[in-house]
Design an enzyme around this catalytic site. Structure first.
Site, PDB file in Angstrom:
ATOM      1  N   ASP A 130      60.372 -71.822 -35.322  1.00 33.83           N
ATOM      2  CA  ASP A 130      59.490 -72.077 -36.463  1.00 33.83           C
ATOM      3  C   ASP A 130      60.099 -73.199 -37.313  1.00 33.83           C
ATOM      4  O   ASP A 130      61.241 -73.099 -37.742  1.00 33.83           O
ATOM      5  CB  ASP A 130      59.347 -70.813 -37.304  1.00 33.83           C
ATOM      6  CG  ASP A 130      58.268 -70.918 -38.351  1.00 33.83           C
ATOM      7  OD1 ASP A 130      58.028 -72.026 -38.874  1.00 33.83           O
ATOM      8  OD2 ASP A 130      57.657 -69.879 -38.656  1.00 33.83           O
ATOM      9  N   LYS A 148      57.722 -76.566 -45.166  1.00 36.37           N
ATOM     10  CA  LYS A 148      57.810 -76.783 -46.614  1.00 36.37           C
ATOM     11  C   LYS A 148      59.272 -76.859 -47.039  1.00 36.37           C
ATOM     12  O   LYS A 148      60.100 -76.061 -46.602  1.00 36.37           O
ATOM     13  CB  LYS A 148      57.104 -75.661 -47.363  1.00 36.37           C
ATOM     14  CG  LYS A 148      55.615 -75.637 -47.108  1.00 36.37           C
ATOM     15  CD  LYS A 148      54.961 -74.502 -47.862  1.00 36.37           C
ATOM     16  CE  LYS A 148      53.467 -74.479 -47.558  1.00 36.37           C
ATOM     17  NZ  LYS A 148      52.806 -73.324 -48.160  1.00 36.37           N
ATOM     18  N   ASP A 204      58.430 -79.441 -30.767  1.00 34.99           N
ATOM     19  CA  ASP A 204      57.402 -80.480 -30.837  1.00 34.99           C
ATOM     20  C   ASP A 204      57.365 -81.098 -32.226  1.00 34.99           C
ATOM     21  O   ASP A 204      56.682 -82.078 -32.449  1.00 34.99           O
ATOM     22  CB  ASP A 204      56.027 -79.890 -30.512  1.00 34.99           C
ATOM     23  CG  ASP A 204      55.586 -78.921 -31.576  1.00 34.99           C
ATOM     24  OD1 ASP A 204      56.380 -78.022 -31.925  1.00 34.99           O
ATOM     25  OD2 ASP A 204      54.465 -79.054 -32.086  1.00 34.99           O
ATOM     26  N   THR A 231      57.309 -72.552 -22.004  1.00 32.26           N
ATOM     27  CA  THR A 231      56.717 -71.581 -22.919  1.00 32.26           C
ATOM     28  C   THR A 231      55.225 -71.873 -23.046  1.00 32.26           C
ATOM     29  O   THR A 231      54.751 -72.967 -22.713  1.00 32.26           O
ATOM     30  CB  THR A 231      57.358 -71.663 -24.315  1.00 32.26           C
ATOM     31  OG1 THR A 231      57.013 -72.914 -24.912  1.00 32.26           O
ATOM     32  CG2 THR A 231      58.873 -71.516 -24.252  1.00 32.26           C
ATOM     33  N   GLU A 251      54.829 -74.868 -25.202  1.00 32.36           N
ATOM     34  CA  GLU A 251      55.084 -76.137 -24.525  1.00 32.36           C
ATOM     35  C   GLU A 251      53.909 -76.543 -23.645  1.00 32.36           C
ATOM     36  O   GLU A 251      53.512 -77.713 -23.639  1.00 32.36           O
ATOM     37  CB  GLU A 251      56.363 -76.057 -23.699  1.00 32.36           C
ATOM     38  CG  GLU A 251      56.773 -77.389 -23.119  1.00 32.36           C
ATOM     39  CD  GLU A 251      58.164 -77.379 -22.525  1.00 32.36           C
ATOM     40  OE1 GLU A 251      58.622 -78.462 -22.131  1.00 32.36           O
ATOM     41  OE2 GLU A 251      58.800 -76.311 -22.456  1.00 32.36           O
TER      42      GLU A 251
END
Length: 100
Positions: free
Chosen positions: A10, A14, A46, A78, A81
């Site tokens: 993750d 922010k 990514d 994954t 991916e």
């Protein structure tokens, strides 16, 4: 441990959430202690800004050398991916080897 994988963590995009990101100096030190000498840490994302963050953490870490990501026909992808590749999005990768 011979190889550790961090696949599409993750990015917590922010700024005020950045302390929650997995890839931190303490994390990379902890992984280093778990790996045998010569062991590999393979990371994919990514998210370019997060990858740039990872690059900064790596540049300050000790006991690692950057190596080429070995391509393998039996590499498991994954779901993330597969989706990103299907959309034509670039996958950022880094492969590190633990040194003494």
């Amino acid at each position: 441990v011979e190889t550790a994988y961090v696949l599409f963590p993750d990015p917590w995009p922010k700024r005020h959430h950045h302390p929650r990101r997995l890839f931190q100096p303490q994390f990379i030190d902890d992984v280093r202690r778990l790996l045998r000498v010569g062991g590999m840490l393979r990371v994919k994302t990514d998210d370019l800004p997060y990858f740039q963050w990872m690059e900064r953490v790596i540049s300050e870490a000790h006991g690692w050398e950057r190596v080429d990501w070995p391509e393998s026909s039996d590499e498991v992808l994954t779901d993330f991916e597969r989706r990103f590749v299907a959309q034509g999005l670039p996958i950022n990768r880094v492969c590190l080897r633990r040194v003494e």
